[in-house]
Structures are given as structure tokens and as C-alpha cells.
Scaffold this motif. Structure first.
Motif, PDB file in Angstrom:
ATOM      1  N   TYR A  39       0.769  -1.083  -0.059  1.00 14.84           N
ATOM      2  CA  TYR A  39      -0.135   0.098   0.134  1.00 14.84           C
ATOM      3  C   TYR A  39       1.218   1.150   0.112  1.00 14.84           C
ATOM      4  O   TYR A  39       0.365   2.373  -0.703  1.00 14.84           O
ATOM      5  N   GLY A  40       1.673   1.091   0.514  1.00 18.29           N
ATOM      6  CA  GLY A  40       3.089   2.885   0.889  1.00 18.29           C
ATOM      7  C   GLY A  40       3.684   2.570  -0.286  1.00 18.29           C
ATOM      8  O   GLY A  40       3.629   3.518  -0.561  1.00 18.29           O
ATOM      9  N   VAL A  41       4.382   2.029  -1.287  1.00 18.15           N
ATOM     10  CA  VAL A  41       4.438   1.861  -1.573  1.00 18.15           C
ATOM     11  C   VAL A  41       4.053   2.335  -3.360  1.00 18.15           C
ATOM     12  O   VAL A  41       4.396   3.008  -4.382  1.00 18.15           O
ATOM     13  N   ILE A  56       1.292   3.713  -3.106  1.00 19.91           N
ATOM     14  CA  ILE A  56       0.969   5.664  -2.592  1.00 19.91           C
ATOM     15  C   ILE A  56       1.900   6.449  -3.278  1.00 19.91           C
ATOM     16  O   ILE A  56       1.434   7.105  -3.990  1.00 19.91           O
ATOM     17  N   ILE A  57       2.637   5.797  -2.952  1.00 18.99           N
ATOM     18  CA  ILE A  57       4.157   7.125  -3.620  1.00 18.99           C
ATOM     19  C   ILE A  57       4.492   6.661  -5.113  1.00 18.99           C
ATOM     20  O   ILE A  57       4.590   7.810  -5.772  1.00 18.99           O
ATOM     21  N   VAL A  90       1.618   8.526  -6.479  1.00 20.34           N
ATOM     22  CA  VAL A  90       1.760   9.652  -7.144  1.00 20.34           C
ATOM     23  C   VAL A  90       3.140  11.223  -7.825  1.00 20.34           C
ATOM     24  O   VAL A  90       2.730  11.773  -7.857  1.00 20.34           O
ATOM     25  N   ILE A 102      13.594   9.857  -2.209  1.00 18.34           N
ATOM     26  CA  ILE A 102      12.553  10.088  -2.869  1.00 18.34           C
ATOM     27  C   ILE A 102      12.174  12.178  -2.762  1.00 18.34           C
ATOM     28  O   ILE A 102      11.827  12.855  -4.537  1.00 18.34           O
ATOM     29  N   VAL A 104       8.793  14.068  -4.990  1.00 16.07           N
ATOM     30  CA  VAL A 104       7.435  14.099  -4.239  1.00 16.07           C
ATOM     31  C   VAL A 104       6.839  14.832  -2.978  1.00 16.07           C
ATOM     32  O   VAL A 104       8.182  14.707  -2.629  1.00 16.07           O
ATOM     33  N   ILE A 150       3.424  12.959   1.260  1.00 11.99           N
ATOM     34  CA  ILE A 150       3.268  11.947   0.879  1.00 11.99           C
ATOM     35  C   ILE A 150       4.156  10.903   0.622  1.00 11.99           C
ATOM     36  O   ILE A 150       3.776   9.609   0.403  1.00 11.99           O
ATOM     37  N   VAL A 151       5.663  11.004   0.232  1.00 12.66           N
ATOM     38  CA  VAL A 151       6.735  10.229   0.556  1.00 12.66           C
ATOM     39  C   VAL A 151       6.209   9.332   1.810  1.00 12.66           C
ATOM     40  O   VAL A 151       7.001   8.201   2.364  1.00 12.66           O
ATOM     41  N   LEU A 170       4.258   9.576   3.897  1.00 16.54           N
ATOM     42  CA  LEU A 170       2.362   9.192   4.117  1.00 16.54           C
ATOM     43  C   LEU A 170       2.901   7.301   3.412  1.00 16.54           C
ATOM     44  O   LEU A 170       2.592   6.742   4.509  1.00 16.54           O
ATOM     45  N   GLY A 171       3.464   7.305   2.467  1.00 12.85           N
ATOM     46  CA  GLY A 171       3.885   6.182   2.050  1.00 12.85           C
ATOM     47  C   GLY A 171       4.780   4.735   3.092  1.00 12.85           C
ATOM     48  O   GLY A 171       4.488   4.204   3.165  1.00 12.85           O
ATOM     49  N   MET A 172       5.757   6.053   3.407  1.00 10.85           N
ATOM     50  CA  MET A 172       6.902   5.736   4.061  1.00 10.85           C
ATOM     51  C   MET A 172       6.109   5.579   5.585  1.00 10.85           C
ATOM     52  O   MET A 172       6.968   3.384   5.980  1.00 10.85           O
ATOM     53  N   TYR A 190       3.532   3.234   5.965  1.00  6.07           N
ATOM     54  CA  TYR A 190       2.838   2.435   5.845  1.00  6.07           C
ATOM     55  C   TYR A 190       4.025   1.313   5.259  1.00  6.07           C
ATOM     56  O   TYR A 190       3.581   0.142   5.949  1.00  6.07           O
ATOM     57  N   VAL A 191       5.162   1.996   4.495  1.00  5.41           N
ATOM     58  CA  VAL A 191       6.065   0.543   4.095  1.00  5.41           C
ATOM     59  C   VAL A 191       6.611   0.325   5.208  1.00  5.41           C
ATOM     60  O   VAL A 191       6.887  -0.655   5.672  1.00  5.41           O
TER      61      VAL A 191
END
Lengths: 335, 349
Positions: free
Chosen positions: A314-316, A318-319, A322, B141, B147, B151-152, B154-156, B158-159
Motif C-alpha cells: 500500500y505504502g509503495v 501510494i508513493i 503520486v 524520493i 514528491v 506523501i513520501v 505517508l507512504g513510508m 505504511y512501508v
């Protein structure tokens, strides 16, 4: 084509090329989210053909409805250059209040809830516009207040709809083309917002604020009133999302369905082509942003990614999405 | 210009007194503000201490003071990194994910109930290395692909959580077995909890970085105006990556300490911390737009929120209300801070 242009007006030869580049960028912004959604869908369909045949699309659409509504509200606020971190909390509070109010107020309850949540949003907007505080910090604060309000009103437990539940639950149980009405409500809302943004003075004013607020002030755009409007729209959308949550689950709790929609909704707005710094929004592509966000977890389990890895995927995603859909130019400052 | 006027012996017909008076008053007001803002926070903190000690006589005890210091330690460590990132004008939402990833890596490499002897100090090195990598990826990133950091990271988030969940697998919670480590964070050395000593060290290093190193100075310059910083030839790109890396390492350190405090490894070890750290930074007076603020202010902000939570619990206030009180304080603090800068033409994002 370009040759004739240079012949006709050598001194402005660069202009059409620049304009075409701009048009290209706009086109990609408009169709990028759709292309990415379809591409992901195709990959899933090839890997697991049963997913599409077995009503997978309807599942995605149904589960994307609350995300889409919150994303639409968020995109209105992002468009004026602010952010609303409290809208998911408003939606949840709205759902809890609706569950409590449906018994006594019957059909009047949803209307009351919409009024209340719109008011919550408007208060956010008033504080941002008239006290000139950063919306990120302000809505982070009101997020805490709304969260506490949900905990207190629900007594930390699940609130079930006592009676009159069928008034809203029909929205989820009946559908058009196998997709619940809740999703179509969100789509209609998106179309209305699109018309507002595209064809009205109000919509152009909102975008003008996002592009350059000082310039908007000097152009006699009523920036404060419009900012309040943007936040009120976000509260209104959150109210509909609250109704959708009740329609879907029949109950609401501070930790249940809808308690973790804030970040997916922001992601959906951004994947849908909304600029985080303001001035760019298209409610119609936000629909595909929300569908993409809803697709990722469903698709990743459909193609057999183990559940533990899902939040990583999910995280990957989204990044990556975008990064793919963002508009950027060399000299711009990214914060 | 002035010299030529002197030689011509003919004063220019413009009276600059008004401008000079205005500049003077702006300067004086700025100096007053930079002194008065932390003072306001200190006064608020003192008032809280007095009110809570009147409400509950268990509040103002040495034991509770040590409690508060332990509770404040991990937010302090993470908030130092968050302040650095916010000084750039960016934001780091990935702290909870990085904490989970580093904490889980650490406990699985340390003696734990799932078996294994542990590799001692190397566990710390590898866990912080994981955090460092996540931070570097954030920074790269953000800078290379442009970016937005929102966002970066936020994604990280989850990662990081996903990484920790994969490491965690389907087994039981790994529990610390080394008796020297269990409860280490709240054990006292020279009267202060160990975790607080670590926090003090991090704060001191953080202040030194902002004041005396190139990374800190350039970060402030970038936060003030990236365009000017870049045209002055400052290495904005590298500094941004470095700041995100530092912030992630500090989050990782916070994750390890939180794991020790919790005694078991969990991907959600940092749960809820982001919504303590960012309000603390903002209440402290660091500008979300970047360039203004500092680590000491953040320390005050963290203490304000920690004392508040601790005091509310001791006063018997239902825990449901806590987020509302923190939220109301955050709103009051920012409205108060923005009050003097309101302007008809003002622009607030």
C-alpha cells in the motif's frame, strides 16, 4: 504543423510548443489517474480472472464510497492550499450521532447530521480564515476534539441503530448496476463539485486562492468567505460519508469502520490529481483516485500477496502513483 | 549615496524617519516576541503544575516527576527529529512506521522469547541502520523525484509498518528475556530515568546540530527561503536528505526504547506518537512553514503535553477527554501565536 507556425510567425515559434507541452501535462493530469486505475485492474484481471467475474468491481466501488466522499471534501480544501486533517473524525462523529439520532428523529436525522457536520467544517474554516492560523495545525487540534467527542458520545462502545435503520440502510442494500447507491451518491456529488469548480464564479475563486492567495485578494476574490466554504464543503462531504458508514455497517464505533479513513482519503485526493499545494483539482479524477485506493488492498489479496505485506505494498503504491501523476517543473519548490 | 549628498552639501528631500522608526519597532517587536513566546509556554507549564498539584497531592512527588520524565523521553527523542524536518518546511509522517520497523528489527536480534541469543550491540546498529535506510529513501524520493514530503512519508509510514509486520510473522509476540534490559528505560541513574538521559543527549546533539553545523544552518536557510538558499549555492539537496535520515534514525531510536519500555515487540509500538510529536513541535512555536523555531521550544511543547496527560489522569479525568484537551490547547496555542501577525492581506495556508 510546427513548420507552418515558424513560417507564419518566427518570433513566436516557441510559444505553441510550450503550449503543447502544457496541454500534454494537463492531459496526463486528467487521464493519469484513470490510466493507472485501469492498468492495475487489467493486471489483477489477468492474474485472477475470477476477481472481475465475481463482482469484484462492485466490491471495489462499494468499499470506495466513504473514501471517495472524504477525498472529495479534502480535495476542495487542498485546492485552496489548506488541508483538513479533521474530516475523517467529523465523518465518524457524524456516523455516531446519526446512529443515536435515527431512533428519535427518523428521516430527519440524516438532514440534522449533515447540518451539524457542515457546521463543524465551517468552524474549521472560520478559524483558518479569520485567525489566519495554519490549517494543518488547526485541524490537527480539532481532530483531537472531534475524536474525544466521538469517544464521549459513544461511551467508547459500538452504537447500534435502534430503529428506523432501514431509512439509510436501503442506500447500501439497493443498487444500480449491482453497485450500491452509496457509491452513486458519491459520484453525483463529484459531478456537482466538478460543475461548481468548472463553471461558477465560486469555483474559479476557490482555485484562484489555491494558485496565489495574495493575487486573489488583490483581485477582489472574497478569499475568507470562500475558504470557509471549502471547509464547510469538506464537513458536508464528511457528513454524507458518516451516513454511508451507517448505511454500510448499521452501527458506528470510535474504532470501527471509518476510524482510519483520513490517510486513505488524502491519498485518494492526491492520486486523483489534486495538488497538495493548491490550485489544481478535478473532482471527476478523484473518483478514480478513490477507486485506486480501494483497489490496492482488495487487489493485493486477490493476486495472493500475503496479508502481512499488504501495508508495505500500500505504502509503495501510494508513493509510486503520486510520483507518476504529479505535475512538476524544474524550478518549483517542493515542501 | 549618502556620501555624494554630503559632498554636494544638499540633503535629499526624502524624510526617512518614519521608515527608520518602523524598522526599529519591527526589530524590537521581533526581539520581544522571540523572548516572550517561550516565556508564555513556561508560564503555562508552571500554571499546569500548580493546578494539578492542588488537585492531587500525588502529582507533585519525586516518583511522579520521574514518571513524567520517562513518559516524555520517547516523544522528546522523536520530536527532535521532527523539529529538524519541520524547520525545513517539510513534514515527516513516517515516525510510527519507522519506530515499528526499527523496534521489531531490534527485538528479533536481541535475546527474546522466540529463541536466539541475540547479537548484543549489533542489534542496535542494524535496527538503527534499517531506520537510516528508510530515512534516506524518504529524503531521496522527496528531493530527487520531487514528491511532496507529506506523501513520501505517508507512504513510508505504511512501508515501515509493513516491514515490521512481515518481520513479526505469525508467531507470538517476541518478549525480552534479558533481565538487564527489561524495564531499562524507567530504571534510575543518578535520580533520572535512563531513557531521559538518552533524551537529554539527543536534545543536546540536536541543538548543537542546528546551531553549529552546516546541516543545521542550511536547513534553516532552506526553510526560510529555498529559492534564496539554492541561488546562494547552498547544498539544499544533500541537507534535505541528511535531515530526513537524522529524523528517521531518531525515530528508530525511539522505537527501540519504546520496545524496551513495552517489553514486547509489536509493529504498532509507536502507535499514537505522531499525534503527540507534531502538536508538541507546533505548540512549541516552530513554524510549519519552516525556517523559524528550535529544539528547546519543542522540548517545552513535549513537556506541556506530557504534564497535561499525566495530570489529567491523576486528577481522575476520563481518558476519553484527553485528546480534546490536547486539541484545545493546540488550537489555543496557534491562535495565540498567530494573533499579532493577523493582517488584512495576510495569507495563511
Amino acid at each position: 504543423m510546427s513548420a507552418t507556425v515558424t513560417e507564419a510567425s518566427p518570433e513566436t515559434g516557441a510559444a505553441p510548443r510550450a503550449r503543447r507541452a502544457v496541454i500534454g501535462r494537463h492531459a496526463w493530469q486528467a487521464i493519469g489517474p484513470i490510466v493507472i486505475f485501469i492498468a492495475m485492474l487489467v493486471v489483477v484481471a489477468i492474474l485472477t480472472p475470477a476477481f472481475i467475474g465475481g463482482g469484484g468491481l462492485a466490491i471495489i466501488a462499494a468499499s470506495s464510497a466513504p473514501i471517495l466522499l472524504l477525498a472529495l471534501g479534502q480535495s476542495m480544501v487542498l485546492n485552496v492550499g489548506s488541508i483538513d486533517l479533521s474530516n475523517a473524525a467529523i465523518a465518524l462523529l457524524g456516523a455516531i450521532l446519526l446512529a443515536l439520532a435515527l431512533g428519535p428523529l427518523a428521516a430527519g436525522a440524516p438532514i440534522v447530521i449533515l447540518l451539524v457536520t457542515t457546521l463543524f467544517g465551517a468552524v474549521n474554516g472560520l478559524l483558518v480564515a479569520y485567525f489566519q492560523v495554519p490549517s494543518f495545525a488547526l485541524t490537527l487540534g480539532t481532530l483531537g476534539i472531534f475524536q474525544a467527542a466521538s469517544l464521549v458520545t459513544s461511551g467508547r462502545t459500538t452504537v447500534y441503530v435502534s430503529n428506523n435503520g432501514q431509512i439509510v440502510s436501503t442506500l447500501y442494500q439497493s443498487g444500480i448496476a449491482n453497485v450500491p447507491i452509496t457509491f452513486w451518491i458519491a459520484v453525483v456529488f463529484a459531478v456537482l463539485l466538478w460543475i461548481l469548480m468548472r463553471y461558477t464564479r465560486i469555483g474559479r475563486g476557490l482555485t484562484a486562492i489555491g494558485k496565489n492567495e495574495s493575487a486573489a485578494i488583490f483581485s477582489a476574490v472574497r478569499t475568507r468567505a470562500l475558504k470557509v466554504l471549502a471547509f464547510a464543503l469538506s464537513g458536508f462531504a464528511a457528513g454524507i460519508a458518516g451516513i454511508v458508514i451507517i448505511a454500510q455497517a448499521g452501527s458506528a464505533s470510535p474504532t470501527g469502520l471509518g476510524s482510519d479513513l483520513l490517510l486513505p482519503a488524502i491519498a485518494a485526493a492526491l492520486i486523483g490529481g489534486t495538488s497538495i499545494s493548491g490550485g489544481v483539482v478535478n473532482p471527476l479524477t478523484v473518483i478514480f483516485g478513490a477507486l485506486t485506493v480501494a483497489l490496492v488492498p482488495i487487489a493485493s489479496s486477490a493476486i495472493g500477496i500475503p496479508t502481512q505485506a499488504q501495508s508495505l505494498v500500500y505504502g509503495v503504491v501510494i508513493i509510486a502513483i503520486v510520483a507518476l501523476t504529479m505535475s512538476r517543473n524544474k524550478s518549483s519548490i517542493v515542501k | 549615496m549618502a556620501q555624494r549628498n554630503q559632498t554636494l552639501d544638499r540633503p535629499v528631500g526624502i524624510d526617512t524617519t518614519a521608515i527608520r522608526v518602523r524598522e526599529h519597532s519591527i526589530e524590537r517587536r521581533a526581539r520581544f516576541r522571540s523572548a516572550s513566546e517561550p516565556l508564555g509556554l513556561l508560564i503555562a507549564l508552571v500554571i499546569l503544575l500548580i493546578v494539578f498539584s492542588l488537585l492531587n497531592d500525588r502529582f507533585l512527588t519525586v516518583g511522579n516527576a520521574q514518571n513524567i520524565l520517562t513518559q516524555a523521553s520517547i516523544p522528546l527523542i522523536v520530536a527532535v527529529g521532527a523539529t529538524l524536518v519541520i524547520l525545513l518546511g517539510s513534514i515527516d509522517l513516517s515516525v510510527e512506521g519507522v519506530m515499528g520497523a526499527a523496534g521489531m528489527t531490534w527485538i528479533l536480534l536481541t535475546a527474546n522469547s522466540r529463541g536466539g541469543e541475540g547479537i548484543g550491540l549489533w542489534a542496535w546498529v542494524i535496527a538503527l541502520g534499517v531506520a537510516l535506510v528508510l530515512g534516506l529513501v524518504n529524503g531521496l524520493i522527496f528531493t530527487a523525484l520531487k514528491v511532496p514530503s507529506f506523501i513520501v512519508t505517508l507512504g513510508m509510514w505504511y512501508v515501515g509498518l509493513g516491514f515490521a509486520t512481515i518481520l513479526y510473522g505469525r508467531d507470538l509476540f517476541p518478549r525480552l528475556t534479558d533481565p538487564a534490559l527489561t524495564g531499562w528505560t524507567s530504571k534510575l541513574t543518578l535520580g533520572l530515568p535512563n531513557a531521559f538521559w538518552v533524551a537529554l543527549l539527543v536534545i543536546a546533539l540536536g541543538i548543537a546540530v542546528v546551531r553549529y553545523t552546516r546541516v543545521g544552518r542550511v536547513a534553516l536557510a532552506v526553510g526560510n527561503s529555498e529559492t534564496i538558499a539554492r541561488s546562494a549555492g547552498l547544498p539544499a539537496f544533500r541537507v534535505k536528505v541528511a535531515v530526513f535520515a537524522i529524523a528517521a534514525v531518531l525515530s528508530g531510536l525511539g522505537g527501540i526504547l519504546a520496545t524496551i519500555q513495552l517489553d514486547i515487540g509489536s509493529p504498532n509500538v509507536g502507535s499514537g506518537l505522531l499525534f503527540v510529536v507534531i502538536p508538541a513541535v507546533v505548540i512549541g512555536g516552530t513554524n510549519l512553514g519552516g525556517g523559524k523555531g528550535g529544539i528547546l521550544r519543542t522540548v517545552l511543547g513535549v513537556f506541556l503535553l506530557t504534564v497535561l496527560n499525566n495530570g489529567l489522569i491523576l486528577s481522575g479525568v476520563d481518558t476519553s477527554w484527553q485528546s480534546a484537551v490536547s486539541g484545545a490547547i493546540l488550537v489555543t496555542a496557534i491562535v495565540f501565536a498567530a494573533w499579532s501577525q493577523r493582517d488584512r492581506l495576510g495569507v495563511a495556508k
